[in-house]
Design a protein around this motif. Sequence first.
Motif, PDB file in Angstrom:
ATOM      1  N   TYR A 172      12.371   2.507  -9.872  1.00 11.65           N
ATOM      2  CA  TYR A 172      12.727   2.417  -8.457  1.00 11.65           C
ATOM      3  C   TYR A 172      11.831   3.284  -7.581  1.00 11.65           C
ATOM      4  O   TYR A 172      12.187   3.622  -6.455  1.00 11.65           O
ATOM      5  CB  TYR A 172      14.188   2.831  -8.273  1.00 11.65           C
ATOM      6  CG  TYR A 172      15.155   1.833  -8.869  1.00 11.65           C
ATOM      7  CD1 TYR A 172      15.405   0.626  -8.236  1.00 11.65           C
ATOM      8  CD2 TYR A 172      15.792   2.086 -10.076  1.00 11.65           C
ATOM      9  CE1 TYR A 172      16.278  -0.303  -8.782  1.00 11.65           C
ATOM     10  CE2 TYR A 172      16.669   1.165 -10.638  1.00 11.65           C
ATOM     11  CZ  TYR A 172      16.908  -0.024  -9.977  1.00 11.65           C
ATOM     12  OH  TYR A 172      17.763  -0.946 -10.532  1.00 11.65           O
ATOM     13  N   SER A 173      10.675   3.634  -8.091  1.00 10.15           N
ATOM     14  CA  SER A 173       9.775   4.511  -7.349  1.00 10.15           C
ATOM     15  C   SER A 173       9.076   3.760  -6.225  1.00 10.15           C
ATOM     16  O   SER A 173       9.105   2.529  -6.143  1.00 10.15           O
ATOM     17  CB  SER A 173       8.732   5.114  -8.295  1.00 10.15           C
ATOM     18  OG  SER A 173       9.354   5.889  -9.302  1.00 10.15           O
ATOM     19  N   ALA A 174       8.459   4.533  -5.351  1.00 11.62           N
ATOM     20  CA  ALA A 174       7.640   3.994  -4.273  1.00 11.62           C
ATOM     21  C   ALA A 174       6.319   4.737  -4.286  1.00 11.62           C
ATOM     22  O   ALA A 174       6.248   5.897  -4.687  1.00 11.62           O
ATOM     23  CB  ALA A 174       8.335   4.173  -2.921  1.00 11.62           C
ATOM     24  N   MET A 175       5.249   4.053  -3.875  1.00 15.99           N
ATOM     25  CA  MET A 175       3.959   4.741  -3.791  1.00 15.99           C
ATOM     26  C   MET A 175       3.219   4.284  -2.541  1.00 15.99           C
ATOM     27  O   MET A 175       3.475   3.206  -1.993  1.00 15.99           O
ATOM     28  CB  MET A 175       3.121   4.511  -5.044  1.00 15.99           C
ATOM     29  CG  MET A 175       2.724   3.106  -5.352  1.00 15.99           C
ATOM     30  SD  MET A 175       1.787   3.048  -6.905  1.00 15.99           S
ATOM     31  CE  MET A 175       1.644   1.277  -7.156  1.00 15.99           C
ATOM     32  N   THR A 176       2.316   5.125  -2.107  1.00 19.84           N
ATOM     33  CA  THR A 176       1.578   4.862  -0.882  1.00 19.84           C
ATOM     34  C   THR A 176       0.683   3.642  -1.050  1.00 19.84           C
ATOM     35  O   THR A 176       0.322   3.247  -2.162  1.00 19.84           O
ATOM     36  CB  THR A 176       0.718   6.078  -0.519  1.00 19.84           C
ATOM     37  OG1 THR A 176      -0.087   6.424  -1.666  1.00 19.84           O
ATOM     38  CG2 THR A 176       1.586   7.268  -0.163  1.00 19.84           C
ATOM     39  N   ASP A 177       0.335   3.046   0.099  1.00 21.63           N
ATOM     40  CA  ASP A 177      -0.524   1.861   0.061  1.00 21.63           C
ATOM     41  C   ASP A 177      -1.847   2.159  -0.639  1.00 21.63           C
ATOM     42  O   ASP A 177      -2.366   1.330  -1.385  1.00 21.63           O
ATOM     43  CB  ASP A 177      -0.780   1.360   1.482  1.00 21.63           C
ATOM     44  CG  ASP A 177       0.495   0.826   2.123  1.00 21.63           C
ATOM     45  OD1 ASP A 177       1.400   0.425   1.378  1.00 21.63           O
ATOM     46  OD2 ASP A 177       0.587   0.823   3.366  1.00 21.63           O
ATOM     47  N   VAL A 178      -2.391   3.326  -0.363  1.00 21.58           N
ATOM     48  CA  VAL A 178      -3.604   3.777  -1.049  1.00 21.58           C
ATOM     49  C   VAL A 178      -3.332   5.158  -1.608  1.00 21.58           C
ATOM     50  O   VAL A 178      -2.524   5.915  -1.074  1.00 21.58           O
ATOM     51  CB  VAL A 178      -4.830   3.814  -0.111  1.00 21.58           C
ATOM     52  CG1 VAL A 178      -5.210   2.416   0.326  1.00 21.58           C
ATOM     53  CG2 VAL A 178      -4.562   4.703   1.092  1.00 21.58           C
ATOM     54  N   ALA A 179      -3.997   5.489  -2.691  1.00 22.95           N
ATOM     55  CA  ALA A 179      -3.792   6.800  -3.308  1.00 22.95           C
ATOM     56  C   ALA A 179      -4.444   7.886  -2.469  1.00 22.95           C
ATOM     57  O   ALA A 179      -5.406   7.628  -1.730  1.00 22.95           O
ATOM     58  CB  ALA A 179      -4.378   6.805  -4.717  1.00 22.95           C
TER      59      ALA A 179
END
Length: 572
Positions: A245-252
Motif C-alpha cells: 500500500y505504499s506510495a512513491m514520487t513520480d520521479v525519484a
Amino acid sequence: MRPYILYRLLDVNSRLFSRATTAWLTIEDTRIPGPDGRLIDDPEQSKDFKPKPRIMKEAWRQVVRTPEEAFYKRLSDKIPENERFGLPKLVCGGDLGQLDVLEWERSNVNASIMTAEDRATRLPSHPLPAASSKGKAKASQPQGPIYPQHYPQHQTFSWAIGDVKTRTFRERSHMRLVIDDVGRPLTKAKNTKELVRALRDATIGHKLAFEKAGVLHRDMSVGNILIVDEAEDESFAGFIHDFDYSAMTDVAPGDEPELADSVGADGLESMGVVLTFKDDERKERTGTYYFMAVEILRSRVVHGVHHDLESLYWVLVWIVLRHTVHNLSVTQAQGVFVFGIDRQSAGMKVEWVSSQVDEFEIPGNEPLTKLLRDMALLVIKSIGTKTSKPEPLTHDAVIQLFDEALASPGWPEIDFVPCQWLDKSHASVPGVMHDPGAAPKAPRASKKTGDGAPRSDAEKMPPPSEIPTSYKARLRSKGPRSATVAASAAPSGPKPSSSSSSRKRKAEEPAEPVASGSGRAASSAPSGSKPSSSSSSRKRKAEEPAEPVASGSGRSRSSKRSKGSSRSENVD
C-alpha cells in the motif's frame, strides 16, 4: 524464472476476501539437469555450499495498485548496498499476472475484450503490441504461440468478461517475490530491548526509503516490521517490509526534479526541489486499523511521514501492553485500542497519550517506561490542539528518543511474556475479524458475537475452556414411531430442568446395550395405554436399540415436535 523450494509456511491470510497473502521460508533449487534428464547437484558447486534461507511472498494484488516489485526496484536503484539499513532486498520475482496477460494478448483473439483504458490498468508499464489497435488484438495475426486457455490464469478477468469495464480496478493480479532478509515477528522478541532496537532500525529504514527513494510505506503495523533472526554487530536488527500500500514520487529524488520556490503539502523536499506524488494517491486511507494515526481516524487527510511515525508508536504500545508485566488490568489495557468506531478509537488514543501513559508503569524497566512517555509527548504535539499548532513528528526526533532509551541502563534481560488475552491463534494478529463459527459457542443466555464482529469483542469473550461446547438434543414426540426415529431421538418424558437432574437420570438408566432389529419402535407404547412416570420412560429407553447416531443430527425428517411446542429443539 528461477526455481525455489518452499519448506515452511510462515503466515497466511485466511480471510475470504483479501489478497490471499502467504509467506514461506524457501531456498533456491540449485540443481541442474543430468544426462538422463533428472536433477542432480551442480558438480561445479562447492561441497560446503549451503543454500541461504529466504522469504517468498505470494499474493493477489489489486491491479489498480502499483506492483510491489516497483517499490523494491526504486529502493535498490536509489539506495546503495553499503547504505541499505532497515530495509529488505528483493532477490527476484515479479507480477505473474502481467507476464501472463502479455503472453495471452499476443496469441489469443479473446484479447479484444480489453479496451485501451482497461489494458493501461492491467499493464501500466507495457506499450501496446505492434499487432494491436486501440488495445484490441487482431484475430488474423497471432503474434506468438497459441495460448492454451481462453483467458489468463494469473490475472482475474471477471469484470471484463461480464462487460463491466469500469470495474477493472477490482481485478487482481498474481505476484511472487523472493526477499533476501529473514526475520521473525515483533511478538517473538527475546526481550523489550531487542524490540525497541528493531523499531529504531525500522525507523531508519523508513527514513532512507522516503528521503533517498521517495517511497512512503503507509502501513506501519505489527506484521510489517520484522526482527532479523541473526543480526550482526554492524547490521540492522529490524526492518520494514510489505510495500503493498505504499506510495512513491513520480520521479525519484535526484532524477530530473521540478524546481519550485516552496515545499507543497504533497511534496518531498530534497536539495531545494519538490518531488510530487500522484494526484490524490495519499488521500486514500490505508493501513492496519489499530495502528492508524489519530488524524487519519478523524478525517480524510493526505498521508504523510508523521502518520507513519505515529503508527510506529502505537505498534510499540500494542506489544508492550500484551507482552510485558505492567500495572494496568487486562480491561484497561484492552481499552486503549478500539476497533471499528473511528471517533472512539481516536479518543482512546488521545486519552492514552494525554493522561493514561503518565500512570503507566513497567516494574523494573525504567528505560521503556520513560520511552513510552517521551514519545507520547511528541505524538501530542503532532496531533495538536485547538490552541496549539501541530508539530509533525520527524524521523530524527523519533530516532533520537530510541537511541537515548537504548543507551540507558536498567534494561532487563528477560522481560517478554506471552500474551494471555487470547488463545495463541489470535494473540498477535491485529485486525482479524471474529468468526463465531470457528469458536466455541457461548450459552444461550450470553451475548452473541455476530458475523463480522470486530476482534475487540472477541478479546472480551471468556477463555475457550469456560464455554460449553456441546448440548444434547431433547426431542418431544407423540404416538408410534419407526425404529429409525427411536434410535435417533431422546426419551419423550419431561424436559430436564438442570444438568444435575440429567446426570441423575443417566446414572439410573441401564448400562447394557439392547440389540436392535425390531420392526416396530421399541419405545412405542402398547395400544390403549400411555406412560405416566419416569420409571416407564427409563424402561422404554432400555428397550431402544443402541445404534450410533450420526453426528449433528438433532432429529430425523419423519419426527414431529410435540403439540404446543413453541420453538425448535436444541441441537449440537
